[in-house]
Motif scaffolding. Structure first.
Motif, PDB file in Angstrom:
ATOM      1  N   THR A   1     -25.235  12.006 -25.615  1.00 24.39           N
ATOM      2  CA  THR A   1     -26.456  11.365 -26.179  1.00 24.39           C
ATOM      3  C   THR A   1     -26.710  12.426 -27.414  1.00 24.39           C
ATOM      4  O   THR A   1     -27.249  11.985 -28.578  1.00 24.39           O
ATOM      5  CB  THR A   1     -27.505  11.398 -25.216  1.00 24.39           C
ATOM      6  OG1 THR A   1     -27.306  10.710 -24.148  1.00 24.39           O
ATOM      7  CG2 THR A   1     -28.956  10.830 -25.746  1.00 24.39           C
TER       8      THR A   1
ATOM      9  N   HIS B   1     -15.010  19.909 -20.278  1.00 24.09           N
ATOM     10  CA  HIS B   1     -15.233  20.436 -19.346  1.00 24.09           C
ATOM     11  C   HIS B   1     -14.048  21.479 -18.915  1.00 24.09           C
ATOM     12  O   HIS B   1     -14.417  22.421 -18.105  1.00 24.09           O
ATOM     13  CB  HIS B   1     -15.227  19.463 -18.244  1.00 24.09           C
ATOM     14  CG  HIS B   1     -16.311  18.519 -18.095  1.00 24.09           C
ATOM     15  ND1 HIS B   1     -17.757  18.871 -17.639  1.00 24.09           N
ATOM     16  CD2 HIS B   1     -16.458  17.054 -18.467  1.00 24.09           C
ATOM     17  CE1 HIS B   1     -18.699  17.892 -18.033  1.00 24.09           C
ATOM     18  NE2 HIS B   1     -17.892  16.875 -18.362  1.00 24.09           N
TER      19      HIS B   1
ATOM     20  N   TYR C   1     -34.388   7.077 -23.943  1.00 26.10           N
ATOM     21  CA  TYR C   1     -34.019   5.838 -24.327  1.00 26.10           C
ATOM     22  C   TYR C   1     -34.862   4.538 -24.509  1.00 26.10           C
ATOM     23  O   TYR C   1     -34.793   3.855 -25.189  1.00 26.10           O
ATOM     24  CB  TYR C   1     -32.636   5.225 -23.438  1.00 26.10           C
ATOM     25  CG  TYR C   1     -31.257   6.090 -23.811  1.00 26.10           C
ATOM     26  CD1 TYR C   1     -30.665   5.358 -24.756  1.00 26.10           C
ATOM     27  CD2 TYR C   1     -30.919   6.933 -23.239  1.00 26.10           C
ATOM     28  CE1 TYR C   1     -29.192   5.935 -25.238  1.00 26.10           C
ATOM     29  CE2 TYR C   1     -29.605   7.372 -23.560  1.00 26.10           C
ATOM     30  CZ  TYR C   1     -28.817   7.200 -24.398  1.00 26.10           C
ATOM     31  OH  TYR C   1     -27.812   7.811 -24.784  1.00 26.10           O
TER      32      TYR C   1
ATOM     33  N   SER D   1     -22.138  16.462 -15.684  1.00 30.14           N
ATOM     34  CA  SER D   1     -22.273  15.288 -16.103  1.00 30.14           C
ATOM     35  C   SER D   1     -23.352  14.483 -16.198  1.00 30.14           C
ATOM     36  O   SER D   1     -24.163  14.412 -15.122  1.00 30.14           O
ATOM     37  CB  SER D   1     -21.007  14.690 -14.978  1.00 30.14           C
ATOM     38  OG  SER D   1     -21.054  13.190 -15.385  1.00 30.14           O
TER      39      SER D   1
ATOM     40  N   GLU E   1     -39.255   6.172 -19.781  1.00 30.68           N
ATOM     41  CA  GLU E   1     -38.091   6.395 -19.229  1.00 30.68           C
ATOM     42  C   GLU E   1     -37.767   7.843 -19.176  1.00 30.68           C
ATOM     43  O   GLU E   1     -38.608   8.696 -19.941  1.00 30.68           O
ATOM     44  CB  GLU E   1     -36.932   5.996 -19.962  1.00 30.68           C
ATOM     45  CG  GLU E   1     -36.602   4.357 -19.412  1.00 30.68           C
ATOM     46  CD  GLU E   1     -35.197   4.077 -19.480  1.00 30.68           C
ATOM     47  OE1 GLU E   1     -34.317   4.865 -19.847  1.00 30.68           O
ATOM     48  OE2 GLU E   1     -34.985   3.007 -19.323  1.00 30.68           O
TER      49      GLU E   1
ATOM     50  N   SER F   1     -34.842   0.404 -22.687  1.00 32.08           N
ATOM     51  CA  SER F   1     -33.599   0.849 -22.867  1.00 32.08           C
ATOM     52  C   SER F   1     -32.628  -0.329 -21.996  1.00 32.08           C
ATOM     53  O   SER F   1     -33.206  -1.530 -21.416  1.00 32.08           O
ATOM     54  CB  SER F   1     -33.153   1.898 -22.135  1.00 32.08           C
ATOM     55  OG  SER F   1     -33.332   1.864 -20.717  1.00 32.08           O
TER      56      SER F   1
ATOM     57  N   GLU G   1     -25.402  -2.477 -27.937  1.00 32.94           N
ATOM     58  CA  GLU G   1     -25.237  -1.967 -26.647  1.00 32.94           C
ATOM     59  C   GLU G   1     -26.181  -2.969 -25.726  1.00 32.94           C
ATOM     60  O   GLU G   1     -25.762  -3.140 -24.637  1.00 32.94           O
ATOM     61  CB  GLU G   1     -25.601  -0.527 -26.602  1.00 32.94           C
ATOM     62  CG  GLU G   1     -24.822   0.696 -27.052  1.00 32.94           C
ATOM     63  CD  GLU G   1     -25.185   1.936 -26.740  1.00 32.94           C
ATOM     64  OE1 GLU G   1     -26.319   2.108 -26.534  1.00 32.94           O
ATOM     65  OE2 GLU G   1     -24.183   2.762 -26.981  1.00 32.94           O
TER      66      GLU G   1
ATOM     67  N   GLN H   1     -15.914   9.343 -26.633  1.00 33.24           N
ATOM     68  CA  GLN H   1     -15.451   8.761 -25.170  1.00 33.24           C
ATOM     69  C   GLN H   1     -14.873   7.588 -25.353  1.00 33.24           C
ATOM     70  O   GLN H   1     -13.750   7.204 -24.529  1.00 33.24           O
ATOM     71  CB  GLN H   1     -16.282   9.176 -24.265  1.00 33.24           C
ATOM     72  CG  GLN H   1     -16.465  10.646 -23.593  1.00 33.24           C
ATOM     73  CD  GLN H   1     -17.420  10.631 -22.543  1.00 33.24           C
ATOM     74  OE1 GLN H   1     -17.373   9.885 -21.587  1.00 33.24           O
ATOM     75  NE2 GLN H   1     -18.178  11.533 -22.478  1.00 33.24           N
TER      76      GLN H   1
ATOM     77  N   LYS I   1     -31.465  -0.369 -19.390  1.00 37.91           N
ATOM     78  CA  LYS I   1     -31.825  -0.366 -17.877  1.00 37.91           C
ATOM     79  C   LYS I   1     -33.022  -1.422 -17.464  1.00 37.91           C
ATOM     80  O   LYS I   1     -33.530  -1.412 -16.407  1.00 37.91           O
ATOM     81  CB  LYS I   1     -32.208   1.134 -17.488  1.00 37.91           C
ATOM     82  CG  LYS I   1     -30.930   2.003 -17.353  1.00 37.91           C
ATOM     83  CD  LYS I   1     -31.140   3.438 -17.004  1.00 37.91           C
ATOM     84  CE  LYS I   1     -29.879   4.246 -17.070  1.00 37.91           C
ATOM     85  NZ  LYS I   1     -30.472   5.722 -17.304  1.00 37.91           N
TER      86      LYS I   1
ATOM     87  N   ILE J   1     -34.202  12.507 -21.803  1.00 36.75           N
ATOM     88  CA  ILE J   1     -32.524  12.947 -21.753  1.00 36.75           C
ATOM     89  C   ILE J   1     -32.660  14.241 -22.372  1.00 36.75           C
ATOM     90  O   ILE J   1     -32.189  15.463 -21.821  1.00 36.75           O
ATOM     91  CB  ILE J   1     -31.737  11.962 -22.420  1.00 36.75           C
ATOM     92  CG1 ILE J   1     -31.873  10.581 -21.939  1.00 36.75           C
ATOM     93  CG2 ILE J   1     -30.248  12.408 -22.199  1.00 36.75           C
ATOM     94  CD1 ILE J   1     -31.741  10.423 -20.441  1.00 36.75           C
TER      95      ILE J   1
ATOM     96  N   CYS K   1     -25.971  15.102 -18.170  1.00 34.42           N
ATOM     97  CA  CYS K   1     -26.966  15.750 -18.524  1.00 34.42           C
ATOM     98  C   CYS K   1     -27.378  15.472 -19.895  1.00 34.42           C
ATOM     99  O   CYS K   1     -28.674  16.124 -20.571  1.00 34.42           O
ATOM    100  CB  CYS K   1     -26.671  17.567 -18.542  1.00 34.42           C
ATOM    101  SG  CYS K   1     -25.465  17.937 -19.634  1.00 34.42           S
TER     102      CYS K   1
END
Ligand SMILES: Nc1ncnc2c1ncn2[C@@H]1O[C@H](COP(=O)(O)OP(=O)(O)OP(=O)(O)O)[C@@H](O)[C@H]1O
Length: 719
Positions: free
Chosen positions: A526, A676, A493, A520, A497, A50, A256, A566, A52, A500, A522
């Motif tokens: 995704t 939210h 991802y 936020s 990992e 991913s 990405e 978003q 990361k 998710i 969670c």
């Protein structure tokens, strides 16, 4: 024995393409040093990472699967000389590099982000974190030959008219060469026939004849030049077009994981390949042929002289071959450094507001200067190499010329050659040396093409999203209804990992409006990306109207979907163009209707140019809330069957949000809303509470349930 011999091989640098794959690139370098040329593309497909990146334990796991035995070590800088090279070093807390050699107080480090670096122990100690990984081939390790070179056709897709245009350029070039071959005879005949017998008439005939030939030569030269321009622009258009359309078909995670500048630089490789092919390819053919013909002529004149020239060519060839590795490495580093600089520039422009607010112009500037310095240094190194080759060739061919004139003069004095013949020989030999020099340079250029090809392959050979043409007619048909269902859905991802989404099942009935709430981070966004088909589930299925998303071409389901995410963007153009987004079917009324639903019509009408007002390419003339509503209008304009709203009203005031919620509630659509705010949550028919990667509770809000739901959201946020 074989393996040992292979281990002696020089370790080549493998540069990373994605920002997080330094670990994979290091493993590829070590494996290829031990004789298994696993390409980075291969590794990327087998062991996806991913954004990361990879932890040391994940690297050990991957190395194990490649058959490499690992020994992780913690050590001080003074013990680094005892490491078995090549090994992997943990660098700067967020990077991996390969330690290729330790010699006294110097280290040779292969950095997948920069290339080969030589540094002192003191310099390295600023980067080395004290963690190293020694790797040795184990039982399961199998040597592998490097993959064959990628065919240009694979990279550029179908191109029409290429061969015809190339053949025409080749034919014209050949005709031009006939004139070049004729030219030396002019001098030979003038010296040997005209001067000796003082024949003025012959001089006039020769002068006029060769003048005519010159005119023809210029005309054909113009024709050829035009043909080359035509071919390069036609090729450029088709190739760039092919590569760009392929780029747009690639999955979201491709973008990405990469830097913007790197993608643009790789697109630039198309031009480099096209330039080489459209001009150098033909020139090389012509040069090769001319070299053979001129060599024939030279041999006819004098074998001895021809041998001197051949010797000079051989020396120049040797020089270029010896320095080839350096040229390749230098060019690659030059491209990478330029891409890095470009990325920084684009990022600084995009993020200029944050830079200004934080007062970090100085930091951005100095980083840019450093990157520029890096690029310039690499340019200088390449310029030095170029200068070296130039001077080398001048020296070699200059000496050769002196030797040829020397020996030629002796041969003329011995009456083996006439003066005219010597002059003509010199003209042929100059042509030969020029052509051979050109041929050698082009040979290097073609080998360099492989580098550009490999860079381009990162885009051209990346697997596109599933399209319907790949899976037959069935995959093209739109699902009958818009019921959404997730069954046993799991996603992470990358391997290794945390999950998710884990074993998550739920359904959204056709026409139903479902809100998903949760803390936020969670995994709500995704989940929406999975339902939009932007990410692929690792386990489980998502169906629309009973049909598995994974088996549908994206052309089949994307027209059904509208989404406000978003980080959605607007594009340069007018407000109307942004709402219609290329779909002219519903006319201006459709655009206005969508804008009214999104509660943005009044504000657009109040603008001096109304729907024709221009929006900057980063949407800068609109407020955050206006931007969100234009994006919502864009999603509604598509008249989708399923609407996904991921915090789509987060920037709106309560009143406007109420207006938008009411308008959306009235729409006969399947809706998945992530929010939210209690008011937005309350507008849904059903609320699903997400926690730990699955839906843990379902609430059917009558009015008071909204408070329950938001209370739950807060609870999970605190959990
Ligand atoms: N491209 C990515 N690569 C790796 N991890 C990612 C990536 N995108 C998101 N994540 C991780 O996935 C998790 C879920 O992220 P997601 O954006 O889905 O959360 P969310 O519930 O929508 O959060 P929020 O309400 O803040 O928008 C986070 O822990 C995030 O760090």
């Amino acid at each position: 024995m074989h393996r040992e011999a292979l281990a002696q091989m020089k370790t080549d640098v493998i540069l990373q393409s994605e920002s997080s794959e330094c670990g994979l690139a290091c493993l590829a370098m070590v494996a290829s040093r031990h004789g298994a040329s696993v390409g980075l593309r291969d590794l990327r497909q087998r062991f996806s990472l991913s954004l990361k990146g990879a932890s040391l334990s994940r690297l050990i796991n991957i190395a194990g699967q490649l058959g490499l035995q690992c020994r992780p070590l913690r050590l001080g800088m003074d013990e680094i000389g005892r490491l078995k090279t090549p090994c992997i070093l943990h660098w700067d807390m967020n990077h991996f590099v390969v330690l290729a050699k330790v010699a006294g107080k110097k280290l040779v480090v292969l950095d997948p982000a920069f290339g080969k670096r030589e540094m002192t122990l003191a310099e390295a100690s600023d980067h080395f974190t004290g963690v190293a990984l020694e790797l040795t081939p184990g039982e399961g390790f199998t040597p592998r030959k490097p993959a064959p070179a990628i065919a240009i056709r694979q990279l550029t897709g179908r191109v029409t008219g290429l061969w015809r245009a190339l053949a025409m350029i080749l034919a014209l070039s050949m005709v031009l060469q006939v004139f070049v071959l004729l030219a030396p005879f002019f001098m030979q005949w003038v010296v040997d026939q005209v001067l000796v017998s003082a024949d003025r008439d012959l001089l006039t005939v020769l002068g006029l004849g060769f003048g005519l030939v010159l005119l023809l030569q210029v005309a054909i030269g113009v024709l050829r030049g035009w043909a080359v321009v035509y071919l390069s622009s036609r090729l450029g258009l088709q190739w760039m077009g092919n590569v760009f359309s392929h780029l747009l078909r690639l999955p979201l995670d491709f973008f990405e994981k990469r830097h913007l500048g790197d993608i643009t630089s790789r697109m630039g490789s198309v031009q480099a390949i096209q330039r080489t092919l459209s001009t150098s390819f033909v020139e090389a053919l012509v040069d090769g042929l001319m070299a053979v013909v001129t060599l024939g002529m030279m041999l006819l004149y004098s074998v001895k002289l021809a041998l001197v020239t051949l010797l000079a060519v051989a020396i120049y060839l040797g020089l270029r071959a010896v320095a080839f590795g350096q040229v390749r490495e230098g060019t690659e580093q030059q491209l990478v450094a330029a891409a890095r600089q470009q990325s920084h520039l684009l990022e600084s422009i995009r993020g200029v507001q944050s830079v200004k607010v934080a007062g970090r112009e100085g930091l951005r500037r100095s980083t840019y200067f450093n990157l520029m310095n890096d690029t310039v240094n690499r340019d200088i190194r390449m310029a030095w190499l170029g200068l070296g080759f130039n001077s080398g060739s001048q020296l070699i061919f200059g000496l050769e010329r002196i030797a040829v004139i020397w020996i030629g003069a002796i041969l003329a004095m011995q009456n083996v050659l006439s003066v005219g013949m010597l002059i003509a020989y010199l003209a042929y030999k100059d042509q030969f040396a020029l052509r051979m020099g050109g041929l050698i340079d082009k040979w290097i250029e073609f080998r360099m093409l492989r580098l550009h090809g490999e860079r381009l392959a990162d885009i051209a050979l990346a697997e596109p999203e599933l399209d319907a043409s790949a899976c037959g007619d069935q995959a093209r048909q739109l699902p009958e209804d818009t019921r959404l269902e997730a069954r046993g859905l799991s996603f992470r991802y990358a391997e290794g990992e945390p999950w998710i989404i884990k074993d998550c099942s739920f359904a959204v009935e056709a026409g139903e409006s479902v809100a998903i709430v949760g803390a936020s981070g969670c995994g709500k966004t995704t989940l929406v990306k999975l339902m939009l088909g932007l990410l692929k589930p690792v386990e489980g299925t998502i169906t629309i109207g009973g049909r598995d998303l994974a088996r549908l071409g994206h052309e089949a389901y994307r027209p059904l979907m509208g989404a406000v995410m978003q980080d959605d963007q607007l594009f340069a153009g007018s407000v109307a163009e942004n709402i219609a987004f290329g779909d002219e079917n519903h006319g201006p009324e459709g655009i206005e209707a969508a804008a009214r639903l999104a509660a943005i019509h009044d504000e657009i009408s109040a603008m001096p140019m109304g729907y024709h007002s221009l929006i900057g390419d980063m949407g800068t003339t609109l407020s955050g809330g206006q931007k969100q509503r234009v994006i919502l209008a864009r999603a509604l304009h598509r008249r989708p069957g399923i609407l996904f709203l991921d915090e789509a009203t987060s920037h709106l005031d309560v009143e406007r949000e109420r207006l938008v919620n009411e308008a959306v509630r009235e729409l006969k659509l399947t809706k998945v809303i992530i929010a939210h705010r209690p008011e937005t949550i309350a507008s849904a028919d059903r609320v699903l509470v997400m926690h730990g990667g699955r839906m843990v509770q379902e609430i059917r809000p009558a009015a008071p349930a909204s408070q329950q739901a938001s209370g739950h959201a807060n609870e999970t946020a605190a959990a």
